[in-house]
Design a protein around this motif. Structure first.
Motif, PDB file in Angstrom:
ATOM      1  N   LEU A 117       1.106  -1.117   0.045  1.00 44.30           N
ATOM      2  CA  LEU A 117      -0.061  -0.046   0.128  1.00 44.30           C
ATOM      3  C   LEU A 117       0.990   1.267   0.163  1.00 44.30           C
ATOM      4  N   GLU A 118       0.273   2.303  -0.647  1.00 37.91           N
ATOM      5  CA  GLU A 118       0.690   3.614  -0.437  1.00 37.91           C
ATOM      6  C   GLU A 118       0.729   4.137   0.865  1.00 37.91           C
ATOM      7  N   ASN A 119       1.581   5.148   1.552  1.00 38.62           N
ATOM      8  CA  ASN A 119       1.473   5.379   2.686  1.00 38.62           C
ATOM      9  C   ASN A 119       1.689   7.038   2.923  1.00 38.62           C
ATOM     10  N   PRO A 120       0.510   7.890   3.005  1.00 31.26           N
ATOM     11  CA  PRO A 120      -0.980   7.173   3.403  1.00 31.26           C
ATOM     12  C   PRO A 120      -1.605   6.574   1.996  1.00 31.26           C
ATOM     13  N   THR A 121      -3.171   6.142   2.208  1.00 35.79           N
ATOM     14  CA  THR A 121      -3.772   5.650   1.252  1.00 35.79           C
ATOM     15  C   THR A 121      -5.209   5.881   1.434  1.00 35.79           C
ATOM     16  N   TYR A 122      -5.997   5.239   0.704  1.00 33.26           N
ATOM     17  CA  TYR A 122      -7.506   5.509   0.752  1.00 33.26           C
ATOM     18  C   TYR A 122      -7.876   4.703   1.843  1.00 33.26           C
ATOM     19  N   LEU A 123      -8.837   5.518   2.819  1.00 33.41           N
ATOM     20  CA  LEU A 123      -9.008   4.982   4.107  1.00 33.41           C
ATOM     21  C   LEU A 123     -10.038   3.640   3.742  1.00 33.41           C
ATOM     22  N   ALA A 124     -11.059   3.486   2.911  1.00 30.70           N
ATOM     23  CA  ALA A 124     -11.822   2.443   2.935  1.00 30.70           C
ATOM     24  C   ALA A 124     -10.905   1.102   2.268  1.00 30.70           C
ATOM     25  N   ALA A 125      -9.946   1.394   1.437  1.00 33.09           N
ATOM     26  CA  ALA A 125      -9.051   0.251   1.128  1.00 33.09           C
ATOM     27  C   ALA A 125      -8.465  -0.352   2.361  1.00 33.09           C
ATOM     28  N   ILE A 126      -8.009   0.387   3.415  1.00 38.59           N
ATOM     29  CA  ILE A 126      -7.483  -0.074   4.559  1.00 38.59           C
ATOM     30  C   ILE A 126      -8.402  -0.998   5.295  1.00 38.59           C
ATOM     31  N   GLN A 127      -9.682  -0.405   5.435  1.00 38.90           N
ATOM     32  CA  GLN A 127     -10.808  -1.078   6.204  1.00 38.90           C
ATOM     33  C   GLN A 127     -11.198  -2.288   5.537  1.00 38.90           C
ATOM     34  N   ILE A 128     -11.255  -2.398   4.308  1.00 37.17           N
ATOM     35  CA  ILE A 128     -11.613  -3.506   3.729  1.00 37.17           C
ATOM     36  C   ILE A 128     -10.484  -4.595   3.417  1.00 37.17           C
ATOM     37  N   PHE A 129      -9.388  -4.380   3.424  1.00 39.85           N
ATOM     38  CA  PHE A 129      -8.349  -5.280   3.573  1.00 39.85           C
ATOM     39  C   PHE A 129      -8.212  -5.915   4.895  1.00 39.85           C
ATOM     40  N   ASN A 130      -8.515  -4.909   5.959  1.00 41.09           N
ATOM     41  CA  ASN A 130      -8.211  -5.376   7.191  1.00 41.09           C
ATOM     42  C   ASN A 130      -9.590  -6.402   7.588  1.00 41.09           C
ATOM     43  N   VAL A 131     -10.682  -6.289   7.179  1.00 44.33           N
ATOM     44  CA  VAL A 131     -11.880  -7.257   7.356  1.00 44.33           C
ATOM     45  C   VAL A 131     -11.058  -8.774   6.896  1.00 44.33           C
ATOM     46  N   TYR A 132     -10.564  -8.543   5.792  1.00 45.05           N
ATOM     47  CA  TYR A 132      -9.880  -9.885   5.128  1.00 45.05           C
ATOM     48  C   TYR A 132      -8.676 -10.564   5.676  1.00 45.05           C
ATOM     49  N   GLN A 133      -8.276  -9.582   6.773  1.00 43.40           N
ATOM     50  CA  GLN A 133      -7.032  -9.969   7.660  1.00 43.40           C
ATOM     51  C   GLN A 133      -5.602  -9.755   6.733  1.00 43.40           C
ATOM     52  N   GLY A 134      -5.599  -9.079   5.927  1.00 41.32           N
ATOM     53  CA  GLY A 134      -4.404  -8.877   5.335  1.00 41.32           C
ATOM     54  C   GLY A 134      -3.605  -8.167   6.000  1.00 41.32           C
ATOM     55  N   LYS A 135      -1.872  -8.509   5.644  1.00 45.86           N
ATOM     56  CA  LYS A 135      -1.056  -7.709   6.385  1.00 45.86           C
ATOM     57  C   LYS A 135      -0.495  -6.725   5.559  1.00 45.86           C
ATOM     58  N   PHE A 136      -0.320  -5.653   5.900  1.00 43.49           N
ATOM     59  CA  PHE A 136      -0.011  -4.378   5.233  1.00 43.49           C
ATOM     60  C   PHE A 136       1.624  -4.253   5.129  1.00 43.49           C
ATOM     61  N   ASN A 137       2.027  -3.980   3.968  1.00 42.73           N
ATOM     62  CA  ASN A 137       3.510  -3.620   3.502  1.00 42.73           C
ATOM     63  C   ASN A 137       3.551  -2.332   2.810  1.00 42.73           C
ATOM     64  N   LEU A 138       4.157  -1.357   3.565  1.00 37.27           N
ATOM     65  CA  LEU A 138       3.917  -0.124   3.061  1.00 37.27           C
ATOM     66  C   LEU A 138       5.003   0.393   2.057  1.00 37.27           C
ATOM     67  N   VAL A 139       4.933   1.250   0.958  1.00 34.72           N
ATOM     68  CA  VAL A 139       5.796   1.625   0.041  1.00 34.72           C
ATOM     69  C   VAL A 139       5.738   3.263   0.217  1.00 34.72           C
ATOM     70  N   ASN A 140       7.215   3.988   0.064  1.00 36.81           N
ATOM     71  CA  ASN A 140       7.164   5.288   0.051  1.00 36.81           C
ATOM     72  C   ASN A 140       6.700   5.697  -1.233  1.00 36.81           C
ATOM     73  N   THR A 141       6.411   7.298  -0.920  1.00 39.88           N
ATOM     74  CA  THR A 141       5.846   8.056  -2.064  1.00 39.88           C
ATOM     75  C   THR A 141       6.436   9.325  -1.813  1.00 39.88           C
ATOM     76  N   ASP A 142       6.339  10.205  -2.892  1.00 38.46           N
ATOM     77  CA  ASP A 142       6.790  11.387  -2.956  1.00 38.46           C
ATOM     78  C   ASP A 142       5.881  12.235  -3.847  1.00 38.46           C
ATOM     79  N   GLU A 143       6.127  13.471  -4.441  1.00 31.70           N
ATOM     80  CA  GLU A 143       5.279  14.403  -5.000  1.00 31.70           C
ATOM     81  C   GLU A 143       4.738  13.894  -6.419  1.00 31.70           C
TER      82      GLU A 143
END
Length: 395
Positions: A117-143
């Motif tokens: 996932l991007e960090n930060p990212t879309y809130l609903a995507a966080i919620q949805i993937f949490n329901v499926y009990q996925g493990k988040f691995n974060l990727v850096n972003t810039d402008e």
């Protein structure tokens, strides 16, 4: 009593904050709402009456899970503007693009499976993937959006199935993934064993700069599922979106959809199709861009005028949001409490960070408020910020 999937799930923070904004005279920059004056209400009313009058037996009956065929055919042709080559068989009609995220979670994610996932990212995507009990691995972003080298490093460090991106006018930051990075990311998916979820609900809302092809346009390895929506350009209440991707994946999404809602509303699909078939979509999008572009420009001008010099913000070329950062150590949640007292609201940015952080960030929506409300609201918020920062500095 409850399943593990929902026992620790939390409600949508934005929906809870929107309840606060129902107070009289509160000017809200909190939601991601299209403006009601951008809805083509009269045209949709006439089209709905025509459809029920002419096709009432068809529209009131069950439909196919894949979606209304003429609409699928239209979408397959329409996305050529984004560089995507598709046929109707490559298109699944869904109940808003957010359902596509859910169906992909249902299709791919077992408890513990990795999701990039991007960090930060879309809130609903966080919620949805949490329901499926996925493990988040974060990727850096810039402008310029997601950093490909960071994606590769994160993918090689952990086992992942999906990477989820909002590459164009990202929610919440408003940033856009550069053309070079789109090509690079598409080219590395097969090597890294990833399926990319390209969520593009805002791509048609461009007010400046040049349009960019979708990442899906460079998908030579057939590893991208593209999610689009009519919510932000016609009506969110009709709940019509679409997914374009490998047919094997779409087939599994269809099975998942059959256990959720059987099919997207026939009436909504036919209304959207007729609106498009009658040639109303292109001029309507142009009208929406003109309205929202003026509001974006006004808010950016007023941020310069009223916000403290310690605050920085993005200057998005499109979409619905401006992302602002306050000095480190400042709590935007505390700031919101003070802002609501002055009848203005926004979304604290920490809810968009899957692993925590971002306490000093805020998201501002410019599409829903009137120009007069933007002027008054940003003025109020600037005063609240200055007062709050002064108090923090004195502690």
């Amino acid at each position: 009593m409850f399943s593990r999937a929902v026992a620790n799930a939390t409600g949508n923070v934005i929906r809870e904050i929107l309840k606060l904004t129902q107070q009289p005279d509160v000017i809200s920059f909190a939601g991601g709402l299209p403006s009601p004056d951008a809805f083509p209400g009269e045209e949709l009313q006439e089209i709905a009456a025509q459809i029920i009058g002419k096709y009432k037996n068809e529209v009131l009956q069950y439909g196919t899970s894949e979606g209304y065929l003429p609409l699928r055919q239209f979408v397959a042709g329409w996305v050529k503007e984004k560089g995507i080559e598709a046929e109707a068989a490559d298109v699944l009609i869904i109940s808003g693009s957010q359902q596509g995220i859910d169906l992909l979670g249902k299709t791919f994610i077992n408890p513990g499976d990795g999701i990039l996932l991007e960090n930060p990212t879309y809130l609903a995507a966080i919620q949805i993937f949490n329901v499926y009990q996925g493990k988040f691995n974060l990727v850096n972003t810039d402008e310029q959006g997601l950093i490909p080298a960071s994606l590769r490093a994160a993918a090689e460090k952990s086992t992942n199935k999906l990477v989820y991106l909002v590459p164009t006018f990202q929610n919440p930051t408003g940033t856009t993934l550069s053309l070079a990075r789109r090509r690079e990311i598409a080219g590395m998916l097969e090597e890294l064993g990833l399926v990319l979820v390209e969520d593009d609900p805002y791509g048609d809302l461009r007010y400046s700069g040049d349009p960019l092809p979708a990442i899906k346009a460079y998908d030579q390895q057939n590893r991208v599922v593209y999610l689009g929506s009519f919510s932000k350009i016609i009506s969110p209440g009709l709940r019509v979106g679409f997914a374009i991707g490998p047919r094997e994946i779409l087939g599994k999404m269809v099975i998942g959809k059959q256990t959720t809602d059987v099919h997207t509303s026939n009436l909504s699909q036919m209304i959207i199709y007729e609106f498009c078939r009658q040639g109303l979509l292109t001029p309507h999008i142009a009208s929406v861009r003109e309205k929202y572009g003026r509001k974006r420009d006004l808010m950016l001008e007023l941020l310069d005028k009223y916000f403290p010099e310690e605050v920085t913000w993005t200057k998005p070329e499109g979409g619905l949001f401006i992302w602002a950062e306050l000095p480190q150590g400042v709590s935007s949640t505390e700031l919101l409490q003070e802002a609501v007292k002055e009848k203005v609201a926004f979304i604290p940015g920490d809810c968009f960070f899957p692993a925590g952080g971002g306490e000093n960030t805020i998201r501002l929506n410019f599409s829903n408020a009137s120009p007069e409300e933007i002027e008054t609201g940003i003025s109020r918020l600037g005063k609240v910020m200055k007062k709050y920062l002064t108090c923090i500095q004195k502690k």
